[in-house]
Design an enzyme around this catalytic site. Structure first.
Site, PDB file in Angstrom:
ATOM      1  N   GLU A   1      12.160   9.987  42.545  1.00 10.79           N
ATOM      2  CA  GLU A   1      12.323   8.700  43.231  1.00 10.79           C
ATOM      3  C   GLU A   1      12.990   8.947  44.574  1.00 10.79           C
ATOM      4  OE1 GLU A   1      14.050   8.273  39.945  1.00 10.79           O
ATOM      5  OE2 GLU A   1      12.352   7.341  38.919  1.00 10.79           O
TER       6      GLU A   1
ATOM      7  N   TYR B   1       8.622  16.059  50.840  1.00 12.00           N
ATOM      8  CA  TYR B   1       7.895  15.997  49.568  1.00 12.00           C
ATOM      9  C   TYR B   1       6.373  15.999  49.795  1.00 12.00           C
ATOM     10  CZ  TYR B   1      12.538  14.476  47.999  1.00 12.00           C
ATOM     11  OH  TYR B   1      13.886  14.391  47.745  1.00 12.00           O
TER      12      TYR B   1
END
Ligand SMILES: CC(C)(COP(=O)(O)OP(=O)(O)OC[C@H]1O[C@@H](n2cnc3c(N)ncnc32)[C@H](O)[C@@H]1OP(=O)(O)O)[C@@H](O)C(=O)NCCC(=O)NCCS
Length: 231
Positions: free
Chosen positions: A165, A177
């Protein structure tokens, strides 16, 4: 400066707590990290430590043995550690200390902790629980080095995919990411209680997919060059 990924140890926790408070508005208490590394069997935590001082015989200070599990998966630097070239040099970043490293040596290293990261393995999913780099060291590839450590460990322990998250406004972390195939697959409304911000839920492609492996190979090589330039 040279850096290495190593398993997080109790002795690292004061430095980890300092970085945690510098990086997060809702820091975990230090005893949370203690519990994680001492008693959570699902948990895998690492630090990045500076190892840039050389002893007279050219061996880095801090004592080094080719241990850590980070380097033990088939896609990890272990498989290329015989290479004297770029990838072999990156492999050396992933080697860890011997278990009986003297505590005085560890104390001397505390200011050298540049960042840390962790994951939990739940069935065949690796959940990234945290990743942070001291602001003093940000923007030099340390966060990416930590993420690579997590990705290697996730593969080694049998994870099929990784998930995490991230705050919707945290564009820096999201960019990191995305380089490793993480994609937004959902959203948790008002997930963060300090400001009511939503979390993006991101997942990687399957670890054994060509897209994931290609991203890993290409980014690892580029990162090795980048870190070498800063040595
Ligand atoms: C997110 C974080 C771990 C990244 O670590 P870092 O060491 O600064 O990042 P790196 O230098 O390794 O950069 C890796 C990638 O991150 C992204 N990135 C880094 N700094 C960036 C910036 N200022 N702007 C945009 N993207 C950036 C880029 O994709 C970069 O890859 P590139 O160099 O090929 O462009 C670090 O910024 C941090 O600790 N932030 C505070 C804590 C946090 O938000 N953690 C994430 C919680 S989900």
């Amino acid at each position: 400066m040279r850096f290495r990924v190593e398993p997080m140890r109790i002795e690292h926790i004061p430095a980890v707590g300092t970085i945690e408070r510098r990086c997060f508005t809702q820091p975990w208490p230090s005893n949370a990290y203690r519990k994680e590394i001492q008693s959570n069997r699902m948990a895998h935590y690492f630090v990045v430590r500076r190892v840039d001082e050389q002893s007279p015989n050219g061996v880095e200070s801090g004592t080094l043995a080719p241990v850590t599990a980070v380097a033990a998966s088939s896609a990890s630097p272990t498989s290329i550690s015989g290479d004297d070239g770029l990838l072999g040099r990156l492999a050396r970043l992933f080697r860890g200390p011997t278990e009986d490293e003297p505590s005085t040596a560890i104390e001397a290293q505390l200011p050298r902790i540049a960042g840390y990261a962790g994951l939990w393995l739940m069935t065949d999913e690796a959940h990234v629980t945290t990743i942070a780099v001291d602001p003093e060291y940000q923007g030099h590839g340390i966060g990416e080095l930590l993420l690579l450590g997590l990705l290697d460990r996730a593969k080694q322990i049998g994870a099929r995919k990784l998930t995490l998250e991230v705050r919707v406004t945290n564009h820096v972390a999201q960019a990191l990411y995305r380089k490793y195939t993480f994609k937004e697959m959902g959203r948790r409304p008002r997930y963060y209680s300090d400001n009511g911000e939503d979390a993006l839920v991101m997942w990687t492609d399957p670890i054994d997919s060509e897209t994931f492996q290609r991203a890993l190979r290409a980014n690892r090589e580029i990162l090795a060059r980048k870190l070498e330039e800063h040595e």
